[in-house]
Design an enzyme around this catalytic site. Structure first.
Site, short mmCIF file in Angstrom:
data_model
loop_
_atom_site.label_atom_id
_atom_site.label_comp_id
_atom_site.label_asym_id
_atom_site.label_seq_id
_atom_site.Cartn_x
_atom_site.Cartn_y
_atom_site.Cartn_z
N HIS A 184 0.87 1.26 34.70
CA HIS A 184 -0.14 2.24 34.27
C HIS A 184 -0.43 3.23 35.40
O HIS A 184 -0.51 4.44 35.17
CB HIS A 184 -1.47 1.54 33.94
CG HIS A 184 -1.44 0.64 32.75
ND1 HIS A 184 -1.84 -0.68 32.82
CD2 HIS A 184 -1.11 0.85 31.45
CE1 HIS A 184 -1.75 -1.23 31.62
NE2 HIS A 184 -1.30 -0.32 30.77
N ARG A 211 8.27 2.87 28.11
CA ARG A 211 9.07 1.98 28.95
C ARG A 211 10.51 1.85 28.46
O ARG A 211 11.45 2.12 29.18
CB ARG A 211 8.44 0.58 28.99
CG ARG A 211 7.20 0.50 29.82
CD ARG A 211 6.48 -0.80 29.60
NE ARG A 211 6.08 -0.92 28.22
CZ ARG A 211 5.25 -1.82 27.74
NH1 ARG A 211 4.74 -2.73 28.54
NH2 ARG A 211 4.91 -1.85 26.48
#
Ligand code: PNS
Length: 160
Positions: free
Chosen positions: A18, A91
């Site tokens: 993050h 991702r």
């Protein structure tokens, strides 16, 4: 007024993955609101206040980041802070369908807010809060996955 973006998530807890997205987003946008929102399909480990505290601590060196929480729709929060952009990290291909669904829904709700994806750094492509919690629960080494402050909070949580 500069370019304002919202970086939403559960952040339960914030990870280096993050943080990488937030730092890179903060180089592009003038102001970023990192906002803790409710994901109805997840049962959080940390309270909203705990998650905010962790995010504030690990982003305190990034001047154009503010941390907040909101009960409601992401697009309503974005509007309330005059943001016309949403930042999400991507991702792997496995994220794509979920992200496409959220993005499309948000566009139906408010088509003036654009979603931007930042590809996660390769070293964090496997990383998720869930996997960190799983490893932390059984006393595994998470020092490469989360900042030390978050590591301590996880240790405290699972010691109780
Ligand atoms: O980190 P997450 O759990 O993948 O984040 C998902 C989140 C919290 C951004 C998403 O669930 C969300 O936006 N929740 C707020 C409610 C909302 O706006 N829902 C409509 C879009 S699906």
């Amino acid at each position: 007024m500069g370019a304002i973006a919202v970086c939403p998530g559960s952040f339960d807890p914030i990870t280096y993955g993050h943080l990488d997205i937030i730092r890179r987003g903060a180089k592009v946008f003038d102001q970023i609101y990192v906002v803790v929102l409710n994901n109805s399909s997840k049962q959080p480990l940390f309270s909203v206040d705990e998650r905010i505290k962790l995010i504030k601590e690990v982003t305190k060196d990034i001047p154009n980041v503010k941390v907040d929480s909101f009960q409601g729709l992401l697009v309503d929060y974005a509007k309330s802070v005059n943001a016309n952009a949403i930042i999400r990290g991507l991702r792997a291909v496995s994220d794509f369908e979920y992200e496409m669904q959220i993005t499309s829904m948000n566009r139906v709700l408010n088509d003036e807010i654009e979603t931007f994806f930042i590809m996660t750094n390769n070293q964090y492509s496997f990383l998720s809060s869930s996997i960190v919690k799983e490893v932390a629960k059984y006393n595994g080494d998470i020092s490469e996955l989360v900042p030390a402050y978050v590591e301590e909070a996880l240790k405290d949580k699972f010691a109780k």
